[in-house]
Enzyme design. Structure first.
Site, PDB file in Angstrom:
ATOM      1  N   HIS A 141       1.099  -1.170   0.273  1.00 48.22           N
ATOM      2  CA  HIS A 141      -0.057  -0.298  -0.346  1.00 48.22           C
ATOM      3  C   HIS A 141       0.425   1.429   0.082  1.00 48.22           C
ATOM      4  O   HIS A 141       1.980   1.490   0.945  1.00 48.22           O
ATOM      5  CB  HIS A 141      -1.406  -0.230   1.134  1.00 48.22           C
ATOM      6  CG  HIS A 141      -0.521   0.023   2.500  1.00 48.22           C
ATOM      7  ND1 HIS A 141      -0.997  -0.401   3.187  1.00 48.22           N
ATOM      8  CD2 HIS A 141       0.438   0.982   3.163  1.00 48.22           C
ATOM      9  CE1 HIS A 141      -0.067   0.277   4.979  1.00 48.22           C
ATOM     10  NE2 HIS A 141       0.143   1.066   4.499  1.00 48.22           N
ATOM     11  N   GLU A 146      -5.182   0.337  -0.087  1.00 45.45           N
ATOM     12  CA  GLU A 146      -4.379  -0.962  -0.025  1.00 45.45           C
ATOM     13  C   GLU A 146      -5.051  -1.559  -0.569  1.00 45.45           C
ATOM     14  O   GLU A 146      -5.854  -1.343  -1.868  1.00 45.45           O
ATOM     15  CB  GLU A 146      -6.308  -1.356   1.388  1.00 45.45           C
ATOM     16  CG  GLU A 146      -5.723  -0.826   3.200  1.00 45.45           C
ATOM     17  CD  GLU A 146      -4.055  -1.172   3.829  1.00 45.45           C
ATOM     18  OE1 GLU A 146      -3.627  -1.269   3.105  1.00 45.45           O
ATOM     19  OE2 GLU A 146      -4.704  -2.278   4.902  1.00 45.45           O
TER      20      GLU A 146
HETATM   21  C1  GLP Z   1       1.596   2.837   7.154  1.00 49.45           C
HETATM   22  C2  GLP Z   1       1.028   3.981   6.604  1.00 49.45           C
HETATM   23  C3  GLP Z   1       1.288   4.153   4.905  1.00 49.45           C
HETATM   24  C4  GLP Z   1       3.423   3.877   4.963  1.00 49.45           C
HETATM   25  C5  GLP Z   1       3.089   2.876   5.393  1.00 49.45           C
HETATM   26  C6  GLP Z   1       4.750   1.928   5.906  1.00 49.45           C
HETATM   27  O1  GLP Z   1       0.630   2.371   7.401  1.00 49.45           O
HETATM   28  N1  GLP Z   1      -0.237   4.804   5.882  1.00 49.45           N
HETATM   29  O2  GLP Z   1       1.802   6.059   4.259  1.00 49.45           O
HETATM   30  O3  GLP Z   1       4.681   4.447   4.771  1.00 49.45           O
HETATM   31  O4  GLP Z   1       2.849   2.166   6.751  1.00 49.45           O
HETATM   32  O5  GLP Z   1       4.945   2.202   7.449  1.00 49.45           O
HETATM   33  P1  GLP Z   1       7.239   1.628   7.776  1.00 49.45           P
HETATM   34  O6  GLP Z   1       7.510   3.003   7.520  1.00 49.45           O
HETATM   35  O7  GLP Z   1       6.867   2.050   9.771  1.00 49.45           O
HETATM   36  O8  GLP Z   1       7.309   0.338   7.581  1.00 49.45           O
END
Ligand code: GLP
Length: 246
Positions: A141, A146
């Protein structure tokens, strides 16, 4: 897609911080699209450091964050808004009116759609997003777009997948039942209309998803694959995240 691979996540953050500082120097009114998540934290730390050293001036910049949990007030420490305050906005000089967020506290019903429309209009009024920074969800995503049979073009209310709720549980004291089931998010077209996009991914757990995003088919089953359609996308990776690329 242009791919940049760095020896480490801190090296990536320092190069991207410098690149954003240069973009701000060239265009002080830069309009930035910003993500939350663990991945951009070193970048925000670097931007705060550059700002403290007088090398990054946000005073005339505008920001739009990608997404926010539904049913969570901005002042709630678990909101993405509070996350951004802690990691960036509390530490840089920026006009509050130029910091934009979706309002997660909007009442259920037609007000949700109005809130999403308001955000689209605000982005348009700002002249569109110059540089959109993105993280990458474990399931492919971007923002909270999603994987599904069909994606949303515009800012919308998104139903979060169980895996996404699990990944966000640390913000909610690791209590999965406390993680909202819905969120507001920029849509695919909102993101793809940015003039330039930089997607960040670090760590081996993202390697498979990175490989599918870059080399696989464009499919709503992996929303990040739609970035292949944009003419100015850069993918910034550390070595572990790049390990499945040729
Ligand atoms: C979240 C956010 C995203 C983000 C992703 C990855 O759910 N809504 O915008 O890029 O998860 O998160 P992480 O960087 O902690 O892996």
């Amino acid at each position: 897609m242009r791919i940049h691979v760095f020896n480490s996540a801190p090296a990536l953050a320092s190069a991207l911080g410098a690149s954003i500082a240069r973009a701000l120097a060239a265009n002080p009114k830069l309009v930035l699209g910003l993500p939350t998540g663990r991945t951009p934290i070193p970048l925000y730390r670097e931007l705060v450091r550059l700002h403290g050293a007088g090398r990054a001036d946000f005073s005339r910049a505008t920001t739009f964050n990608l997404d926010e949990f539904l049913g969570v007030r901005a002042a709630d420490p678990r909101s993405y808004r509070a996350f951004m305050q802690r990691h960036l906005f509390d530490h840089v000089k920026m006009a509050p009116r130029r910091i934009h967020f979706l309002d997660g506290a909007v009442a259920p019903g037609p007000a949700v759609e109005r809130e999403c429309d308001r955000y689209e209009r605000a982005i348009d009024r700002a002249g569109g997003i110059d540089l959109q920074i993105l993280g990458l969800g474990m399931n492919g995503h971007i923002g909270f777009n999603e994987p599904a049979r069909a994606l949303f073009a515009r800012t919308h209310c998104s139903r979060l997948k169980p895996a996404t709720r699990r990944a966000n549980a640390p913000l909610f004291g690791n209590r999965l039942d406390a993680v909202p089931r819905e969120a507001l998010s920029m849509g695919m077209a909102t993101i793809l209309h940015a003039r330039k996009i930089v997607l960040l991914a670090t760590g081996a757990t993202k390697a498979r998803c990175v490989e599918r995003m870059i080399s696989g088919p464009v499919t709503p089953r992996l929303p990040a694959s739609f970035l292949q359609l944009h003419r100015h996308v850069e993918v910034w990776l550390d070595r572990p995240a790049a390990q499945k690329l040729e």
